[in-house]
Motif scaffolding. Structure first.
Motif, PDB file in Angstrom:
ATOM      1  N   GLU A 145      -5.391   3.304   8.738  1.00 45.76           N
ATOM      2  CA  GLU A 145      -6.666   2.668   8.419  1.00 45.76           C
ATOM      3  C   GLU A 145      -7.522   2.595   9.683  1.00 45.76           C
ATOM      4  O   GLU A 145      -7.016   2.487  10.799  1.00 45.76           O
ATOM      5  CB  GLU A 145      -6.446   1.252   7.865  1.00 45.76           C
ATOM      6  CG  GLU A 145      -5.876   1.219   6.465  1.00 45.76           C
ATOM      7  CD  GLU A 145      -5.839  -0.195   5.893  1.00 45.76           C
ATOM      8  OE1 GLU A 145      -6.320  -1.133   6.587  1.00 45.76           O
ATOM      9  OE2 GLU A 145      -5.333  -0.379   4.768  1.00 45.76           O
ATOM     10  N   SER A 153      -8.474  -2.290   1.456  1.00 50.44           N
ATOM     11  CA  SER A 153      -7.582  -2.051   2.603  1.00 50.44           C
ATOM     12  C   SER A 153      -6.666  -3.246   2.831  1.00 50.44           C
ATOM     13  O   SER A 153      -6.951  -4.373   2.395  1.00 50.44           O
ATOM     14  CB  SER A 153      -8.415  -1.800   3.862  1.00 50.44           C
ATOM     15  OG  SER A 153      -9.123  -2.977   4.233  1.00 50.44           O
ATOM     16  N   LEU A 194     -14.198   3.386   0.711  1.00 48.86           N
ATOM     17  CA  LEU A 194     -13.358   3.107  -0.449  1.00 48.86           C
ATOM     18  C   LEU A 194     -14.142   3.089  -1.758  1.00 48.86           C
ATOM     19  O   LEU A 194     -13.541   3.014  -2.830  1.00 48.86           O
ATOM     20  CB  LEU A 194     -12.641   1.761  -0.259  1.00 48.86           C
ATOM     21  CG  LEU A 194     -11.728   1.683   0.967  1.00 48.86           C
ATOM     22  CD1 LEU A 194     -11.127   0.283   1.100  1.00 48.86           C
ATOM     23  CD2 LEU A 194     -10.609   2.724   0.878  1.00 48.86           C
ATOM     24  N   ASP A 228     -16.091  -1.024   4.754  1.00 51.31           N
ATOM     25  CA  ASP A 228     -15.097  -0.374   3.897  1.00 51.31           C
ATOM     26  C   ASP A 228     -15.703   0.242   2.649  1.00 51.31           C
ATOM     27  O   ASP A 228     -15.146   1.207   2.097  1.00 51.31           O
ATOM     28  CB  ASP A 228     -14.018  -1.382   3.503  1.00 51.31           C
ATOM     29  CG  ASP A 228     -13.065  -1.692   4.656  1.00 51.31           C
ATOM     30  OD1 ASP A 228     -13.275  -1.144   5.750  1.00 51.31           O
ATOM     31  OD2 ASP A 228     -12.129  -2.487   4.459  1.00 51.31           O
ATOM     32  N   LYS A 278       0.834  -1.207   0.000  1.00 52.84           N
ATOM     33  CA  LYS A 278       0.000   0.000   0.000  1.00 52.84           C
ATOM     34  C   LYS A 278       0.875   1.266   0.000  1.00 52.84           C
ATOM     35  O   LYS A 278       0.572   2.239  -0.703  1.00 52.84           O
ATOM     36  CB  LYS A 278      -0.924   0.007   1.214  1.00 52.84           C
ATOM     37  CG  LYS A 278      -1.959  -1.110   1.250  1.00 52.84           C
ATOM     38  CD  LYS A 278      -3.070  -0.899   0.249  1.00 52.84           C
ATOM     39  CE  LYS A 278      -4.020   0.182   0.655  1.00 52.84           C
ATOM     40  NZ  LYS A 278      -5.178   0.280  -0.262  1.00 52.84           N
ATOM     41  N   ALA A 318      -1.537  -1.810   9.726  1.00 57.33           N
ATOM     42  CA  ALA A 318      -2.376  -0.948   8.880  1.00 57.33           C
ATOM     43  C   ALA A 318      -2.880   0.267   9.652  1.00 57.33           C
ATOM     44  O   ALA A 318      -2.954   1.381   9.113  1.00 57.33           O
ATOM     45  CB  ALA A 318      -3.548  -1.752   8.324  1.00 57.33           C
TER      46      ALA A 318
END
Length: 334
Positions: A279, A107, A160, A156, A36, A273
């Motif tokens: 996140e 994610s 997202l 999510d 990421k 994360a």
């Protein structure tokens, strides 16, 4: 004077093996987070995959060359090596490509959980193709696992967007390919041994990845120093080092002990994360991770009559032989 005999404990776990398994799992868990970050540095799927392969390939080539000093290993390679190479390309090239593509739109936490459900695909392949009968409760466990994933997807998608569906599909395809790789590799590993099989598979996949990079027309001059260093970290710390740590752990522990230790993977990815990518971690993520880990433990659990003690391999038999791991057991990640 008689020598006093000290009774041996019924359960004995090699502490060093547990430490190796834990460290290896932590490094594997860091992989999606670094990918990421690589995207944030301007990388694309092919470049990230190629940097990872370029930095890990020399190690596997070196180990392969060391193994091939033995005439017996060379003979086995001539006979079965092409199978290991094809299976390695399937598991380490195609599965890795879809995995990295997935991380462009989902994610790191969701990616780890989707890949962590690969035993469900192993079960389906075993039932539909190998005609094996699953143990009681297997499909209920799988259903619980995907319920946990659905909870995280539901959360999510609000942050997202609809791209999460494509990313989730890529991750599921990666998990399915990796499960197929595990099923196909079982017989070949029994012929070559795990070290030779892994070296051949990783080497062939690495070469194909670099050829893909060359074919894509990407230029090395466009890669920043930060991205290059991150690619090296991915290759060494998230590929080579953990693969040998897990192998060292499996040499000291039973497959069930290594498998139980690796179940901390999704939680470790969540920690990385949250801290490195900022996140979110909600009650949906907590319940989702719990359900997925529970599902994987249940799918990998042996029937009661077949369960073995968590002894070190040295204590298993006087000959030092161990049973082969099941396809759903702990393996090197793609």
């Amino acid at each position: 004077m008689e020598k006093e005999l000290t009774p041996t404990p019924a359960l004995s776990i090699d502490t060093q093996g547990i430490v190796y398994a834990l460290i290896g799992t932590v490094f594997f868990s860091l992989k999606p987070v670094l990918i990421k970050i690589a995207y944030q540095l301007g990388g694309d799927a092919v470049t990230i995959m190629s940097l990872r392969a370029a930095s890990s390939l020399p190690f596997y080539l070196l180990i392969l060359g060391w193994l091939l000093r033995d005439a017996g290993q060379r003979h086995k390679t001539l006979r079965y090596g092409w199978q290991a190479m094809l299976i390695g390309i399937l598991g380490y090239y195609f599965a890795s490509l879809f995995d990295i593509l997935a991380l462009e739109s989902i994610s790191a936490q969701l990616e780890r959980l989707l890949l962590f459900m690969f035993p469900s695909f192993v079960v389906l392949i075993s039932v539909l193709i190998l005609k094996e009968t699953p143990k009681a409760g297997t499909f209920l466990s799988i259903l619980l696992g995907y319920l946990g994933i659905a909870l995280i997807v539901a959360h999510d998608i609000q942050h997202l967007g609809d791209d999460i569906w494509l990313g989730s599909l890529y991750a599921l395809v990666s998990a399915m390919i990796f499960a197929t790789y595990l099923v196909l590799s079982k017989q070949v590993i029994s012929q070559l041994g795990s070290q030779l099989f892994t070296s051949l598979g990783m080497t062939s996949a690495g070469i194909v990845i670099l050829l893909h990079f060359q074919w894509s027309g990407a230029q090395l001059s466009t890669i920043s120093l930060d991205l290059a260093l991150l690619g090296i970290a991915l290759g060494f710390f998230c590929t080579v080092l953990p693969s040998y740590l897990i192998a060292a752990a499996m040499a000291r522990l039973t497959p069930s002990a290594v498998s139980l230790t690796s179940n901390i993977g999704p939680a470790m990815t969540a920690v990385f994360a949250i801290t490195l990518l900022d996140e979110s971690f909600t009650v949906y993520h907590l319940i989702g991770i719990t359900l997925v880990v529970f599902a994987v433990i249940q799918v990998n659990r042996k029937p009661r009559a077949a369960r073995t003690q968590l002894t070190s391999p040295a204590e298993e038999t006087s000959t030092g032989q161990k049973k082969a791991t099941s396809p759903a057991g702990p393996k090197t990640e793609a």
